[in-house]
Design an enzyme around this catalytic site. Structure first.
Site, PDB file in Angstrom:
ATOM      1  N   HIS A 125       0.527  -1.109   0.063  1.00  0.00           N
ATOM      2  CA  HIS A 125       0.047   0.072   0.003  1.00  0.00           C
ATOM      3  C   HIS A 125       0.790   1.410  -0.145  1.00  0.00           C
ATOM      4  O   HIS A 125       0.322   2.394  -0.194  1.00  0.00           O
ATOM      5  CB  HIS A 125      -0.843   0.110   1.275  1.00  0.00           C
ATOM      6  CG  HIS A 125      -1.849  -0.881   1.266  1.00  0.00           C
ATOM      7  ND1 HIS A 125      -2.750  -1.124   0.131  1.00  0.00           N
ATOM      8  CD2 HIS A 125      -2.158  -1.897   2.282  1.00  0.00           C
ATOM      9  CE1 HIS A 125      -3.530  -2.304   0.627  1.00  0.00           C
ATOM     10  NE2 HIS A 125      -3.259  -2.779   1.882  1.00  0.00           N
ATOM     11  N   ASP A 162      -2.820 -10.586  -2.028  1.00  0.00           N
ATOM     12  CA  ASP A 162      -3.270 -10.175  -0.934  1.00  0.00           C
ATOM     13  C   ASP A 162      -4.479  -9.760  -1.047  1.00  0.00           C
ATOM     14  O   ASP A 162      -5.302  -9.491  -1.902  1.00  0.00           O
ATOM     15  CB  ASP A 162      -2.447  -9.042  -0.305  1.00  0.00           C
ATOM     16  CG  ASP A 162      -2.671  -8.510   0.899  1.00  0.00           C
ATOM     17  OD1 ASP A 162      -1.798  -8.878   1.845  1.00  0.00           O
ATOM     18  OD2 ASP A 162      -3.632  -7.906   1.052  1.00  0.00           O
TER      19      ASP A 162
HETATM   20 ZN   LIG Z   1      -3.607  -7.308   3.104  1.00  0.00          ZN
END
Ligand SMILES: [Zn+2]
Length: 341
Positions: A125, A162
């Site tokens: 992220h 993910d």
């Molecule tokens: Zn994650």
């Protein structure tokens, strides 16, 4: 047979985002326990080294690196709502990236056959100038840039499985046709990005593939989208290297994700990527730990992937690829991809 490399180190315990934070040191403690059981004829443990500032600079601004460094002056600092640092976090962040680069260099040099970096904090992220979603530095993106810069690699595939969309990684290569970024993730969900129509920009158009899955998908759905979307796109791209953002938060026991994956599903996805690496990349594939917050689910799933890395020819055909539920989504993605044929 050449050994598979595993990067893991007790130093990764030292990043402490707080007692009730899901991205806790116990994740690495569970994996250190697993590492102790590995057969050293088949696996070698690589100790990490901290990444240099210039390596981090491959994907992050100098001001941002200085900001993260400054957090080592205090016990607790909130870089964003859920990205909390402690005194050692900057150092552990450098070691996470450095561990992955060490793994890549070892595979590139032929010293290990393939490998898995079991590091924290996660990275996918993290943006060029901002921490986000438990992530400080974008380790997988730095790994891809390092492959291009230090090893002269022209085509890198990044697979991100993910449960959250790897928005930072997508941003890094959105206009870059040398990196094929493919993400499976729960949608709609944090961080909100990763819709089917996000396909890249300018020269990078068609080199970002998002597979936004509805909550509740399990092994069958994941294997199905790998079979119908990931494998054909990868075969067309013919990567020289494959990097995997391996998050285990799509596991059915995970407290954050809403998916129904099991250990066998992760093993099956790993096998399909290992096969792609064998066919196109001379076997060169490096896995990187991202999320995964249920300790037993994490440990067992990592164990399955490690076994696949050594076995090579795991019977993936045994994973049932029905997953009818995702047929409309697959149809939509393939329709959008028509124009990139
Ligand atoms: Zn994650």
């Amino acid at each position: 047979m050449a050994r598979s490399a595993v990067v893991i180190d007790p130093e990764y315990l030292k990043h402490e985002p707080g007692d009730f934070h899901p991205e806790k040191p116990d994740r690495i403690r569970a994996l250190l326990g697993l590492a102790e059981t590995l057969d050293l004829h088949r696996f070698q443990i690589l100790p990490p080294q901290p990444a240099t500032r210039s390596a981090i600079g491959l994907c992050h601004d100098e001001d941002y690196i200085a900001l993260v460094e400054a957090t080592s002056k205090t016990n607790r600092y909130a870089l964003d709502g859920d990205t909390i640092t402690s005194r050692d976090s900057f150092g552990v962040g450098l070691l996470a990236v450095g561990g992955f680069l060490r793994l890549i260099d070892s595979i590139a040099a032929g010293e290990s056959k393939n490998g898995f970096a079991l590091v924290r904090p996660p990275g996918h992220h993290a943006l060029r100038d901002r921490a986000m979603g438990f992530c400080l530095f974008n380790t997988i993106a730095i790994g891809a840039r390092h492959l291009k810069q230090a090893h002269g690699i022209k085509r890198v595939m990044i697979m991100d499985w993910d449960v959250h969309h790897g928005n930072g990684t997508q941003d890094s290569f959105y206009e870059d046709p040398s990196v094929l970024f493919i993400s499976t993730h729960q949608f709609p969900y944090y961080p909100g990005t990763g819709a089917v129509n996000e396909t890249g920009m300018n020269a990078g158009e068609g080199y970002t593939i998002n597979i936004p899955l509805p909550a509740g998908c399990g092994d069958a759905e994941y294997v199905r989208v790998f079979h119908d979307v990931v494998v054909p796109a990868a075969e067309k791209f013919a990567p020289e290297w494959i990097l995997v953002s391996a998050g285990f938060d799509p596991h059915r026991r995970d407290p954050l994700g809403g998916m129904e994956m099991t250990e066998s599903g992760f093993t099956a996805m790993a096998c399909m990527l290992l096969r792609l690496a064998d066919d196109h990349a001379g076997g060169k594939i490096a896995f990187l730990l991202e999320g995964g917050y249920d300790l037993a689910g994490l440990r067992n799933s990592v164990a399955g992937v490690l076994e696949a890395m050594q076995q090579g020819s795991w019977p993936i055909e045994s994973a049932k690829a029905d997953g009818k539920r995702v047929e409309p989504l697959i149809h939509r993605i393939l329709q959008v991809r028509e124009k990139y044929r």
